[in-house]
Design an enzyme around this catalytic site. Structure first.
Site, PDB file in Angstrom:
ATOM      1  N   SER A   1      24.405  13.717  33.618  1.00  0.00           N
ATOM      2  CA  SER A   1      25.118  14.733  34.399  1.00  0.00           C
ATOM      3  C   SER A   1      24.209  15.221  35.523  1.00  0.00           C
ATOM      4  O   SER A   1      23.020  15.469  35.293  1.00  0.00           O
ATOM      5  CB  SER A   1      25.464  15.886  33.457  1.00  0.00           C
ATOM      6  OG  SER A   1      26.163  16.887  34.131  1.00  0.00           O
ATOM      7  N   ALA A   2      24.773  15.397  36.740  1.00  0.00           N
ATOM      8  CA  ALA A   2      23.924  15.726  37.895  1.00  0.00           C
ATOM      9  C   ALA A   2      23.393  17.159  37.874  1.00  0.00           C
ATOM     10  O   ALA A   2      22.310  17.424  38.398  1.00  0.00           O
ATOM     11  CB  ALA A   2      24.712  15.490  39.185  1.00  0.00           C
ATOM     12  N   HIS A   3      24.146  18.085  37.256  1.00  0.00           N
ATOM     13  CA  HIS A   3      23.734  19.488  37.420  1.00  0.00           C
ATOM     14  C   HIS A   3      22.506  19.873  36.590  1.00  0.00           C
ATOM     15  O   HIS A   3      21.993  20.985  36.711  1.00  0.00           O
ATOM     16  CB  HIS A   3      24.917  20.443  37.177  1.00  0.00           C
ATOM     17  CG  HIS A   3      25.307  20.662  35.756  1.00  0.00           C
ATOM     18  ND1 HIS A   3      24.901  21.747  35.035  1.00  0.00           N
ATOM     19  CD2 HIS A   3      26.098  19.951  34.915  1.00  0.00           C
ATOM     20  CE1 HIS A   3      25.424  21.710  33.825  1.00  0.00           C
ATOM     21  NE2 HIS A   3      26.163  20.617  33.726  1.00  0.00           N
TER      22      HIS A   3
ATOM     23  N   GLN B   1      20.079  15.654  28.940  1.00  0.00           N
ATOM     24  CA  GLN B   1      18.893  16.513  29.094  1.00  0.00           C
ATOM     25  C   GLN B   1      17.664  15.752  29.587  1.00  0.00           C
ATOM     26  O   GLN B   1      16.659  16.371  29.944  1.00  0.00           O
ATOM     27  CB  GLN B   1      18.561  17.205  27.765  1.00  0.00           C
ATOM     28  CG  GLN B   1      19.548  18.301  27.386  1.00  0.00           C
ATOM     29  CD  GLN B   1      19.480  19.534  28.301  1.00  0.00           C
ATOM     30  OE1 GLN B   1      18.443  19.835  28.882  1.00  0.00           O
ATOM     31  NE2 GLN B   1      20.580  20.246  28.413  1.00  0.00           N
TER      32      GLN B   1
ATOM     33  N   CYS C   1      27.026  26.604  26.162  1.00  0.00           N
ATOM     34  CA  CYS C   1      28.395  26.562  25.654  1.00  0.00           C
ATOM     35  C   CYS C   1      28.572  27.456  24.441  1.00  0.00           C
ATOM     36  O   CYS C   1      29.667  27.877  24.135  1.00  0.00           O
ATOM     37  CB  CYS C   1      28.769  25.133  25.259  1.00  0.00           C
ATOM     38  SG  CYS C   1      28.275  23.938  26.478  1.00  0.00           S
TER      39      CYS C   1
ATOM     40  N   THR D   1      30.170  15.871  29.706  1.00  0.00           N
ATOM     41  CA  THR D   1      31.198  15.961  28.665  1.00  0.00           C
ATOM     42  C   THR D   1      32.177  14.800  28.794  1.00  0.00           C
ATOM     43  O   THR D   1      32.529  14.153  27.794  1.00  0.00           O
ATOM     44  CB  THR D   1      31.953  17.305  28.792  1.00  0.00           C
ATOM     45  OG1 THR D   1      30.996  18.366  28.651  1.00  0.00           O
ATOM     46  CG2 THR D   1      33.040  17.449  27.741  1.00  0.00           C
TER      47      THR D   1
HETATM   48  N1  PLP Z   1      25.246  16.815  26.499  1.00  0.00           N
HETATM   49  C1  PLP Z   1      24.164  17.606  26.508  1.00  0.00           C
HETATM   50  C2  PLP Z   1      22.970  17.236  25.681  1.00  0.00           C
HETATM   51  C3  PLP Z   1      24.142  18.766  27.293  1.00  0.00           C
HETATM   52  O1  PLP Z   1      23.055  19.544  27.295  1.00  0.00           O
HETATM   53  C4  PLP Z   1      25.291  19.089  28.066  1.00  0.00           C
HETATM   54  C5  PLP Z   1      25.332  20.336  28.851  1.00  0.00           C
HETATM   55  O2  PLP Z   1      24.751  21.337  28.488  1.00  0.00           O
HETATM   56  C6  PLP Z   1      26.384  18.204  28.035  1.00  0.00           C
HETATM   57  C7  PLP Z   1      26.329  17.093  27.242  1.00  0.00           C
HETATM   58  C8  PLP Z   1      27.606  18.469  28.852  1.00  0.00           C
HETATM   59  O3  PLP Z   1      27.367  18.160  30.212  1.00  0.00           O
HETATM   60  P1  PLP Z   1      28.320  18.734  31.353  1.00  0.00           P
HETATM   61  O4  PLP Z   1      28.008  20.192  31.475  1.00  0.00           O
HETATM   62  O5  PLP Z   1      27.957  17.967  32.587  1.00  0.00           O
HETATM   63  O6  PLP Z   1      29.722  18.473  30.935  1.00  0.00           O
END
Ligand code: PLP
Length: 385
Positions: free
Chosen positions: A199-201, A179, A325, A72
């Site tokens: 994103s690492a998670h 993704q 989300c 994000t």
């Molecule tokens: N963008 C996409 C395509 C995602 O799937 C996600 C998380 O589900 C995010 C952004 C946000 O990532 P983060 O959870 O690391 O903020």
């Protein structure tokens, strides 16, 4: 009851090897990388080694990697940062209507600040048409932001072609690769991307850490003000254990990538075939071929998605109605309505996302229990009417 976890697009378990790599940086090498003393320099070396690993993975220079607090934040920095830095050249951004909220809400905020945003439609498979990108570009366009793959339906976008168009027109191109990072090969040079979020998670690393790739020379206004960390683009003391963990996760992803891609696609395809044969009134969402290997998104006639997810949870199966989300609200998903589903069909949808720990016997279990659950939900619905 063991949990069959099929929600890897929401988040993944941290690999024990990643945890081992992180541990020394909590209580042993705990220095602040900005400090001049030996403990600080030890932490600094770890951060720089992690930067090298991640840069090599996407064929970037280490100083093109900015560590952030997750996907994000990377999306916010990329889009607001380019918009603010480029305001004197133009005020127009091109994106798609199926982006993650991290992109869409950032664009909506920029609209409130006077920017203009074009939200491109997608076809029935969730694909952006590069010709539409071309047509949307005007004299004031300063940024194109199109995701690499969609988190709900898994459709993989033609980012090479979109990157080519952006380069020809001299417009910055950002892709949200949250993704796909660590799941599909990514070469920032070949794609022609100027900014890339990860994103690492989502790849067996820790939560709360990510990167933004920023190609050398790209004008970006920082969004966090404070120290001069990360070449002045992202103030705040480095989260050293998380950064080390992200790099280890990337090393493991690189090692396993091609084998996992094939294994997951085969498991997913079998589950898809089996569920289509066992349950009538099912439609699979997303592109038949250009789809994330572990993604299976299905609309099931007469079975309300949230109720189905809760019923599956009661028998130990963890899946989702869409993105994590939005899974708490009852609005139909913006992605599913964008591919042409009616609100009712969109609300009758579940997403399974397979990952490294997924085993065939877990999917057999899904196949054993899910047809009965769907049958009960349909019968209940008929009785209520
Ligand atoms: N963008 C996409 C395509 C995602 O799937 C996600 C998380 O589900 C995010 C952004 C946000 O990532 P983060 O959870 O690391 O903020």
């Amino acid at each position: 009851m063991p949990t069959v976890y099929l929600d890897h697009a929401a988040t993944t378990p941290v690999d024990p090897e990643v945890v081992s790599a992180m541990m020394p940086y909590f209580t042993g090498a705990y220095g602040n990388p900005a400090s001049l003393h030996a403990p600080g320099q030890e932490a600094r070396r770890a951060v720089e080694a992690a930067r090298d690993t991640i840069a090599a993975f996407i064929n970037a220079d280490p100083d093109e990697i900015v560590f952030t607090g997750g996907g994000t934040e990377s999306d916010n920095l990329a889009i607001k940062g380019v918009a603010m830095a480029g305001r004197k050249h133009g005020d127009h951004i091109v994106t798609s209507c199926i982006e993650h909220h991290a992109v869409l809400e950032t664009c909506r905020f920029l609209e409130s600040q006077g920017f203009r945003v074009t939200y491109l439609p997608v076809d029935k498979a969730g694909m952006v048409d590069p010709d539409e990108v071309k047509r949307a570009i005007s004299a004031g366009t300063i940024l194109i932001s199109i995701m690499h793959a969609n988190n709900e339906i898994g459709t993989i976008q033609p980012i090479d072609e979109i990157g080519r168009i952006a380069r020809e027109k001299g417009i910055y191109f950002h892709t949200d690769a949250v993704q796909t990072f660590g799941h599909l090969p990514t070469d920032v040079g070949a794609v022609g991307v100027d900014l890339l979020s990860a994103s690492a998670h989502k790849l067996y690393g820790p939560k709360g850490v990510g990167i933004l790739f920023v190609k050398k020379g790209t004008a970006v206004t920082p969004q966090l003000h404070g120290g001069m960390h990360e070449q002045g683009l992202r103030a705040s003391t480095h989260n050293v254990p998380a950064i080390v963990g992200m790099a280890r996760a990337i090393e493991l992803a690189e090692r396993d990538l091609s084998a996992e891609e094939g294994r997951l696609a085969a498991l997913r395809d079998q589950l898809e075939l089996d569920l289509l044969a066992a349950i009538d009134g099912v439609r699979v969402n997303g592109h038949a071929a250009e789809r994330l290997p572990g993604n299976l998104n299905m609309s099931i006639e007469g079975a309300e998605g949230e109720t189905l997810v809760l019923n599956l949870d009661m028998v130990g199966i963890a899946c989702s109605t869409g993105s994590a989300c939005t899974s708490m609200d009852l609005e139909p998903s913006h992605v599913l309505t964008a591919i042409g589903l009616s609100p009712t069909t969109a609300l009758s949808t579940v997403r399974f996302s397979l990952g490294k720990p997924t085993r065939p016997e877990e999917l057999s279990y899904v196949l054993d229990v899910m047809p009965g659950i769907v049958k009960n939900l349909r019968a209940l619905r008929r009785n209520v009417r």
